[in-house]
Design a protein around this motif. Structure first.
Motif, mmCIF file in Angstrom:
data_model
loop_
_atom_site.group_PDB
_atom_site.id
_atom_site.type_symbol
_atom_site.label_atom_id
_atom_site.label_comp_id
_atom_site.label_asym_id
_atom_site.label_seq_id
_atom_site.Cartn_x
_atom_site.Cartn_y
_atom_site.Cartn_z
ATOM 1 N N LEU A 18 0.626 -1.101 -0.041
ATOM 2 C CA LEU A 18 0.001 -0.014 0.006
ATOM 3 C C LEU A 18 0.840 1.225 -0.082
ATOM 4 N N PRO A 19 1.968 1.234 0.227
ATOM 5 C CA PRO A 19 2.768 2.697 0.295
ATOM 6 C C PRO A 19 2.526 3.320 -1.251
ATOM 7 N N TYR A 20 2.620 4.742 -1.251
ATOM 8 C CA TYR A 20 2.337 5.233 -2.434
ATOM 9 C C TYR A 20 3.431 4.880 -3.666
ATOM 10 N N GLY A 21 2.845 4.539 -4.765
ATOM 11 C CA GLY A 21 3.919 4.153 -6.008
ATOM 12 C C GLY A 21 3.991 2.631 -5.983
ATOM 13 N N TRP A 22 3.574 1.834 -5.061
ATOM 14 C CA TRP A 22 3.593 0.425 -4.841
ATOM 15 C C TRP A 22 2.732 -0.154 -5.918
ATOM 16 N N GLU A 23 2.915 -1.579 -6.476
ATOM 17 C CA GLU A 23 1.974 -1.902 -7.584
ATOM 18 C C GLU A 23 1.349 -3.263 -6.458
ATOM 19 N N ASP A 24 -0.156 -3.237 -7.282
ATOM 20 C CA ASP A 24 -1.018 -4.390 -6.886
ATOM 21 C C ASP A 24 -1.161 -5.385 -8.066
ATOM 22 N N THR A 25 -0.913 -6.544 -7.679
ATOM 23 C CA THR A 25 -1.478 -7.495 -8.723
ATOM 24 C C THR A 25 -2.065 -8.657 -8.161
ATOM 25 N N ARG A 26 -3.019 -9.065 -9.078
ATOM 26 C CA ARG A 26 -4.026 -10.137 -8.466
ATOM 27 C C ARG A 26 -4.614 -11.017 -9.704
ATOM 28 N N PHE A 40 -5.297 -8.802 -12.952
ATOM 29 C CA PHE A 40 -5.519 -7.403 -12.706
ATOM 30 C C PHE A 40 -4.469 -6.633 -11.850
ATOM 31 N N GLY A 41 -4.118 -5.397 -12.342
ATOM 32 C CA GLY A 41 -3.153 -4.839 -11.648
ATOM 33 C C GLY A 41 -3.099 -3.246 -11.734
ATOM 34 N N GLY A 42 -2.450 -2.450 -10.915
ATOM 35 C CA GLY A 42 -2.119 -1.164 -11.103
ATOM 36 C C GLY A 42 -1.022 -0.771 -10.050
ATOM 37 N N VAL A 43 -1.250 0.841 -9.797
ATOM 38 C CA VAL A 43 -0.134 1.472 -9.014
ATOM 39 C C VAL A 43 -0.761 2.379 -8.182
ATOM 40 N N TYR A 44 -0.662 2.119 -6.911
ATOM 41 C CA TYR A 44 -1.413 3.031 -6.026
ATOM 42 C C TYR A 44 -0.675 4.523 -6.162
ATOM 43 N N ILE A 53 -7.915 5.211 -0.729
ATOM 44 C CA ILE A 53 -6.877 4.407 -1.508
ATOM 45 C C ILE A 53 -7.230 4.741 -2.921
ATOM 46 N N GLY A 54 -6.276 4.970 -3.761
ATOM 47 C CA GLY A 54 -6.350 5.311 -5.231
ATOM 48 C C GLY A 54 -5.531 4.561 -5.898
ATOM 49 N N TYR A 55 -5.858 4.113 -7.084
ATOM 50 C CA TYR A 55 -4.707 3.509 -8.178
ATOM 51 C C TYR A 55 -5.140 3.616 -9.441
ATOM 52 N N THR A 56 -4.105 3.606 -10.230
ATOM 53 C CA THR A 56 -4.370 3.646 -11.704
ATOM 54 C C THR A 56 -3.946 2.544 -12.432
ATOM 55 N N MET A 57 -4.832 1.866 -12.919
ATOM 56 C CA MET A 57 -4.769 0.348 -13.403
ATOM 57 C C MET A 57 -3.861 0.391 -14.468
ATOM 58 N N GLU A 58 -3.374 -0.720 -14.893
ATOM 59 C CA GLU A 58 -2.437 -0.875 -16.019
ATOM 60 C C GLU A 58 -2.655 -0.377 -17.382
ATOM 61 N N ASP A 59 -4.141 -0.328 -17.617
ATOM 62 C CA ASP A 59 -4.707 0.173 -18.773
ATOM 63 C C ASP A 59 -4.653 2.011 -18.719
ATOM 64 N N ASP A 64 -10.824 4.710 -7.201
ATOM 65 C CA ASP A 64 -10.682 5.436 -6.100
ATOM 66 C C ASP A 64 -11.648 4.654 -5.030
ATOM 67 N N ILE A 65 -11.074 4.568 -3.698
ATOM 68 C CA ILE A 65 -11.812 3.960 -2.613
ATOM 69 C C ILE A 65 -11.796 5.012 -1.380
#
Length: 109
Positions: A18-26, A40-44, A53-59, A64-65
């Motif tokens: 969850l730190p800013y700029g980290w990636e999420d992949t699932r 599915f993935g993105g960058v917080y 929490i907000g993230y930009t998806m790979e596409d 935003d949550i």
């Protein structure tokens, strides 16, 4: 915070840093037997502990949550940019199903 956990409601696994700029992949399965799904993935790019929490998806789409404190409860509001391959109603139903399953999971654990 990192976690990797099998969930009965459709994610085979999830990894979230969850730190800013980290990636999420699932890997997300639409059918629990794993026959239909997607990665599915993105960058917080928004991380505000207990608030948002907000993230930009790979596409390039956004999600935003917001977490709204309501005393003994927390209201979770999620917004997302729809993709162009499927009807918006279909996507909204999918995201809502994820939220409903997450709610049930958190209430049981």
């Amino acid at each position: 915070m990192s976690f990797r956990k099998a969930l009965a409601w459709g994610n085979a696994w999830a990894l979230a840093d969850l730190p800013y700029g980290w990636e999420d992949t699932r890997s997300v399965y639409l059918i629990k037997n794993g026959s239909m799904g997607f990665d599915f993935g993105g960058v917080y790019d928004v991380v505000s502990r207990h608030e948002a929490i907000g993230y930009t998806m790979e596409d390039g789409r956004r999600a935003d949550i917001a977490f709204v404190d309501q005393g003994n409860k927390t209201k979770v509001i999620e917004t997302f940019d729809a993709e162009n391959s499927n009807p918006v109603e279909f996507q909204q139903a999918g995201w809502q199903a994820i939220m409903d399953n997450f709610k049930a999971f958190t209430e049981q654990n």
